[in-house]
Design a protein around this motif. Structure first.
Motif, PDB file in Angstrom:
ATOM      1  N   UNK A 270      47.990  17.464  47.004  1.00 50.07           N
ATOM      2  CA  UNK A 270      48.354  18.867  47.098  1.00 50.07           C
ATOM      3  C   UNK A 270      47.472  19.822  46.611  1.00 50.07           C
ATOM      4  N   UNK A 271      47.222  20.910  47.488  1.00 49.09           N
ATOM      5  CA  UNK A 271      46.079  22.184  47.074  1.00 49.09           C
ATOM      6  C   UNK A 271      46.802  23.270  47.887  1.00 49.09           C
ATOM      7  N   UNK A 272      46.163  24.269  47.408  1.00 47.87           N
ATOM      8  CA  UNK A 272      46.656  25.729  47.868  1.00 47.87           C
ATOM      9  C   UNK A 272      45.506  26.581  48.245  1.00 47.87           C
ATOM     10  N   UNK A 273      45.535  27.627  49.078  1.00 45.76           N
ATOM     11  CA  UNK A 273      44.477  28.551  49.151  1.00 45.76           C
ATOM     12  C   UNK A 273      44.489  29.588  48.024  1.00 45.76           C
ATOM     13  N   UNK A 274      43.423  30.172  47.677  1.00 44.50           N
ATOM     14  CA  UNK A 274      43.369  31.081  46.590  1.00 44.50           C
ATOM     15  C   UNK A 274      42.588  32.318  46.924  1.00 44.50           C
ATOM     16  N   UNK A 275      42.765  33.464  46.309  1.00 39.79           N
ATOM     17  CA  UNK A 275      42.010  34.644  46.853  1.00 39.79           C
ATOM     18  C   UNK A 275      40.715  34.244  46.076  1.00 39.79           C
ATOM     19  N   UNK A 276      39.548  35.150  46.905  1.00 40.39           N
ATOM     20  CA  UNK A 276      38.167  34.878  46.288  1.00 40.39           C
ATOM     21  C   UNK A 276      37.408  36.166  46.980  1.00 40.39           C
ATOM     22  N   UNK A 277      36.242  36.307  46.591  1.00 40.95           N
ATOM     23  CA  UNK A 277      35.591  37.553  47.036  1.00 40.95           C
ATOM     24  C   UNK A 277      34.570  37.138  47.771  1.00 40.95           C
ATOM     25  N   UNK A 278      33.662  38.037  48.514  1.00 38.84           N
ATOM     26  CA  UNK A 278      32.448  37.673  49.170  1.00 38.84           C
ATOM     27  C   UNK A 278      31.501  39.107  49.425  1.00 38.84           C
ATOM     28  N   UNK A 279      30.223  38.761  49.311  1.00 36.81           N
ATOM     29  CA  UNK A 279      29.503  39.881  49.513  1.00 36.81           C
ATOM     30  C   UNK A 279      27.950  39.837  49.502  1.00 36.81           C
ATOM     31  N   UNK A 280      27.321  40.540  48.813  1.00 40.62           N
ATOM     32  CA  UNK A 280      25.696  40.468  48.775  1.00 40.62           C
ATOM     33  C   UNK A 280      25.263  40.537  47.267  1.00 40.62           C
ATOM     34  N   UNK A 281      24.029  40.233  46.952  1.00 37.79           N
ATOM     35  CA  UNK A 281      23.403  40.480  45.820  1.00 37.79           C
ATOM     36  C   UNK A 281      22.532  41.901  45.806  1.00 37.79           C
ATOM     37  N   UNK A 282      22.795  42.834  44.823  1.00 41.30           N
ATOM     38  CA  UNK A 282      21.822  43.743  45.117  1.00 41.30           C
ATOM     39  C   UNK A 282      20.985  43.726  43.828  1.00 41.30           C
ATOM     40  N   UNK A 283      19.554  43.989  44.255  1.00 40.39           N
ATOM     41  CA  UNK A 283      18.600  44.090  43.035  1.00 40.39           C
ATOM     42  C   UNK A 283      18.086  45.220  42.966  1.00 40.39           C
ATOM     43  N   UNK A 284      18.022  45.915  41.981  1.00 40.38           N
ATOM     44  CA  UNK A 284      17.122  47.108  41.593  1.00 40.38           C
ATOM     45  C   UNK A 284      15.960  46.723  40.593  1.00 40.38           C
ATOM     46  N   UNK A 285      15.076  47.812  40.573  1.00 37.27           N
ATOM     47  CA  UNK A 285      14.060  47.847  39.447  1.00 37.27           C
ATOM     48  C   UNK A 285      14.802  47.895  38.137  1.00 37.27           C
ATOM     49  N   UNK A 286      14.612  46.937  37.262  1.00 30.02           N
ATOM     50  CA  UNK A 286      15.017  47.145  35.848  1.00 30.02           C
ATOM     51  C   UNK A 286      14.993  48.499  35.128  1.00 30.02           C
ATOM     52  N   UNK A 476      42.895  26.369  45.317  1.00 35.85           N
ATOM     53  CA  UNK A 476      43.274  25.944  44.047  1.00 35.85           C
ATOM     54  C   UNK A 476      43.948  24.587  43.967  1.00 35.85           C
ATOM     55  N   UNK A 477      43.672  23.651  42.939  1.00 37.41           N
ATOM     56  CA  UNK A 477      44.289  22.475  42.988  1.00 37.41           C
ATOM     57  C   UNK A 477      45.597  22.836  41.837  1.00 37.41           C
ATOM     58  N   UNK A 478      46.882  22.598  42.163  1.00 37.04           N
ATOM     59  CA  UNK A 478      47.752  23.010  41.238  1.00 37.04           C
ATOM     60  C   UNK A 478      48.041  22.335  40.091  1.00 37.04           C
ATOM     61  N   UNK A 479      48.470  22.923  39.076  1.00 39.11           N
ATOM     62  CA  UNK A 479      48.755  21.999  38.075  1.00 39.11           C
ATOM     63  C   UNK A 479      49.936  22.738  37.370  1.00 39.11           C
ATOM     64  N   UNK A 480      50.609  22.019  36.393  1.00 40.11           N
ATOM     65  CA  UNK A 480      51.744  22.554  35.514  1.00 40.11           C
ATOM     66  C   UNK A 480      51.159  23.274  34.511  1.00 40.11           C
ATOM     67  N   UNK A 481      51.983  24.430  34.142  1.00 38.49           N
ATOM     68  CA  UNK A 481      51.425  25.353  33.450  1.00 38.49           C
ATOM     69  C   UNK A 481      51.263  24.837  31.997  1.00 38.49           C
ATOM     70  N   UNK A 482      52.193  23.955  31.415  1.00 35.70           N
ATOM     71  CA  UNK A 482      52.271  23.457  30.256  1.00 35.70           C
ATOM     72  C   UNK A 482      51.610  22.454  30.067  1.00 35.70           C
TER      73      UNK A 482
END
Ligand SMILES: Cc1cc2nc3c(=O)[nH]c(=O)nc-3n(C[C@H](O)[C@H](O)[C@H](O)COP(=O)(O)OP(=O)(O)OC[C@H]3O[C@@H](n4cnc5c(N)ncnc54)[C@H](O)[C@@H]3O)c2cc1C
Length: 525
Positions: A270-286, A476-482
């Protein structure tokens, strides 16, 4: 109890013992004759005023007294657990390694199975990706000794402090060679030049106390009954399979081991879908980020490369900066040929002339509609499709598609690109067409909001680089909280980022410790 004080020091005085003493005396209650050794317990930079200052919490001893050093945690480990009941750990990332140390402390024998190479041999795989665009699916920026945490920025802070023993994890890193500053800094980090040694020292501790680590060994199958896991099938470096039986099985395989999710699916785990995020990497001069954050033309000595954290809301979704690497490098973090994935790392001095940060949007169910046929793997396929599109825009190498920040917002292909730290190189590409529209239009708005919050951020000097897709696991691979056990297979302990229970080095490490304790409670009774 020794008195403690909150003090402020200008950066120039950071290493000046007399200045520290005077700052304590300015607090009032102590006379010069009462002030002996001073220990800094907490240190952070406050850049809110006109000039940045260090804020510190210090503890003061009377003259003649000394702080007693705490006994190392490893000094309390049993001498040899080689003949103790064995626990199999799949994955030698922070979750797996900290689980192994905790198991040893509790008198159990860890056997770590790691598909990748040890830190030293792994460097050759990283060079092959950086210079020749060759991605070894078992040894790369995500896979190998120390996991995704080894060649990283090594940021050690986490928002999930309550989830485990943060201090113990930090102490263990310091005991294994991380700089002691990590014990006092509000935002500790180690850096990729130091992390491999720390990881190798942890390996030595595990081996010395009777644990095992098998590099180049990969979990490729498993045996189960209706009620439990029975054994794992491991493929060794010669390509031969063997069975591994243990008292418990910790799955700490990270968020990029897509073959592990496929394996579990095949066995109806048993597994379940889980929220995540996606985008880009932004690079500036330090230097630009330093100017904005510190209000100084040139960063003063002793001030570290500055960072930022930005968040906004666009059309009901969070757009946020993620895994900011001041003075860092953008690196190719793909785990299979034919995909482009970027991430960030830095050296301990954080002295590269670039600042980079993931800039991502929360992915929602509506984005996943075209992938609905993949069920719980819709998010994973969505990730993969973006990574492959990014790759297809290039020349077959690890060159990453990019645009100037200002062109990105105007949906334009850049005529040329600013310099970058990304060694495989960048090529100008229509990121506005290559990213899913729901993500692009939020990033487009989001980075302009960031520019309003942080004047100077929105500049043509910044590169937007595709793609930051492995922010966390989409499964997510589910598990018991305790008990930390999988709900259907009690010997299986999902752990760390790949199971969906961590989002960084320290949270993965603490999760490993928690899981190990749960196993010890069951196995040792
Ligand atoms: C470039 C980069 C920079 C990062 N910077 C930071 C940072 O500064 N701070 C921070 O907190 N986090 C950072 N992260 C994220 C952080 O590294 C991860 O959150 C963390 O490593 C997760 O730990 P883990 O042990 O759960 O999994 P991982 O570290 O992903 O480890 C999983 C391990 O399992 C192994 N494995 C997978 N499948 C199998 C199999 N079938 N058989 C055997 N072994 C297997 C893999 O080879 C890998 O070594 C960064 C990540 C990257 C890629």
């Amino acid at each position: 109890m020794s008195p403690s004080f909150e003090i402020k020091l200008p950066p120039a005085d950071l290493h000046d013992v007399e200045a520290l003493r005077n700052a304590v005396l300015r607090q009032g209650p102590l006379a010069p004759a009462d002030v002996g050794e001073i220990r800094i317990e907490r240190r952070s930079i406050d850049a809110r005023g006109r000039q940045p200052v260090f804020r510190m919490r210090v503890v003061v001893l009377p003259p003649g007294e000394e702080f007693t050093p705490e006994a190392p945690i490893v000094a309390g480990y049993p001498e040899d657990v080689a003949s103790a009941p064995a626990v199999a750990i799949i994955g030698c990332g922070p979750a797996g390694m900290f689980a192994a140390l905790e198991l040893i402390e509790l008198g159990l024998k860890p056997i770590i199975i790691e598909r990748g190479k040890d830190v030293q041999a792994r460097r050759r795989s990283l060079k092959a990706i950086q210079q020749f665009g060759i991605v070894d699916p078992d040894s790369n920026y995500c896979f190998g000794e120390g996991g995704a945490g080894t060649y990283s920025d090594g940021k050690l802070y986490t928002r999930s402090l309550k989830r485990g023993n943060y201090q113990k994890a930090l102490n263990l890193l310091a005991e294994h060679g991380a700089q002691s500053d990590i014990l006092m800094d509000a935002h500790p980090h180690i850096g990729s030049n130091k992390l491999p040694k720390v990881v190798a020292n942890m390996r030595e501790t595990i081996l010395k106390h009777g644990g095992e680590i098998r590099f180049g060994h990969k979990m490729t199958d498993l045996e189960r009954t209706d009620n439990d896991l029975q054994a794992l099938i491991i493929t060794n470096p010669e390509g031969e399979d063997y069975r591994l039986e243990a008292k418990a099985y910790i799955f700490a395989t990270g968020h990029s081991a897509r073959d592990v999710y496929a394996l579990l699916y095949r066995h109806k785990v048993r597994m379940e879908a889980k929220p995540f995020a996606l985008g880009v990497r932004i690079e500036h001069p330090q230097p630009l980020i330093d100017q904005i954050q510190y209000n100084q033309r040139k960063r003063e000595e002793n001030l570290p490369a500055s960072s930022y954290k930005l968040v906004t809301q666009v059309k009901d979704r969070g757009v946020f900066s993620f895994c900011m690497c001041p003075g860092g490098l953008v690196v190719p973090a793909a785990t299979a040929p034919g995909e482009i994935v970027v991430n960030g790392m830095s050296l301990s001095r954080r002295d590269s002339p670039y600042a980079n940060s993931g800039t991502v949007v929360a992915v929602e169910i509506e984005d996943l509609q075209p992938f609905a046929e993949h069920g719980i793997f819709a998010g994973l396929e969505f990730q993969r499709s973006v990574e492959q599109k990014m790759f297809a825009s290039g020349d077959g190498s690890q060159s990453a598609p990019a645009a100037r920040l200002t062109d990105f917002v105007k949906s334009r292909i850049s005529k040329d690109l600013p310099d970058t730290s990304y060694i495989p190189g960048l090529h100008a590409a229509p990121l506005h067409q290559m990213l899913p529209q729901s993500i692009f239009m939020r990033l487009q708005q989001g980075v302009q909001d960031f520019g309003r919050k942080m004047k100077g951020y929105f500049t043509e000097e910044a590169n937007v680089i595709g793609t930051e897709s492995r922010t966390s696991s989409p499964v997510r691979i589910p598990r018991d909280q305790e008990s930390y056990q999988h709900p259907d297979l009690p010997s299986l302990y999902p752990c760390g980022e790949g199971a969906g229970f961590a989002g960084g080095i320290l949270s993965a490490a603490m999760d490993g410790q928690n899981v190990a304790r749960a196993i010890a409670a069951r196995v040792m009774g």
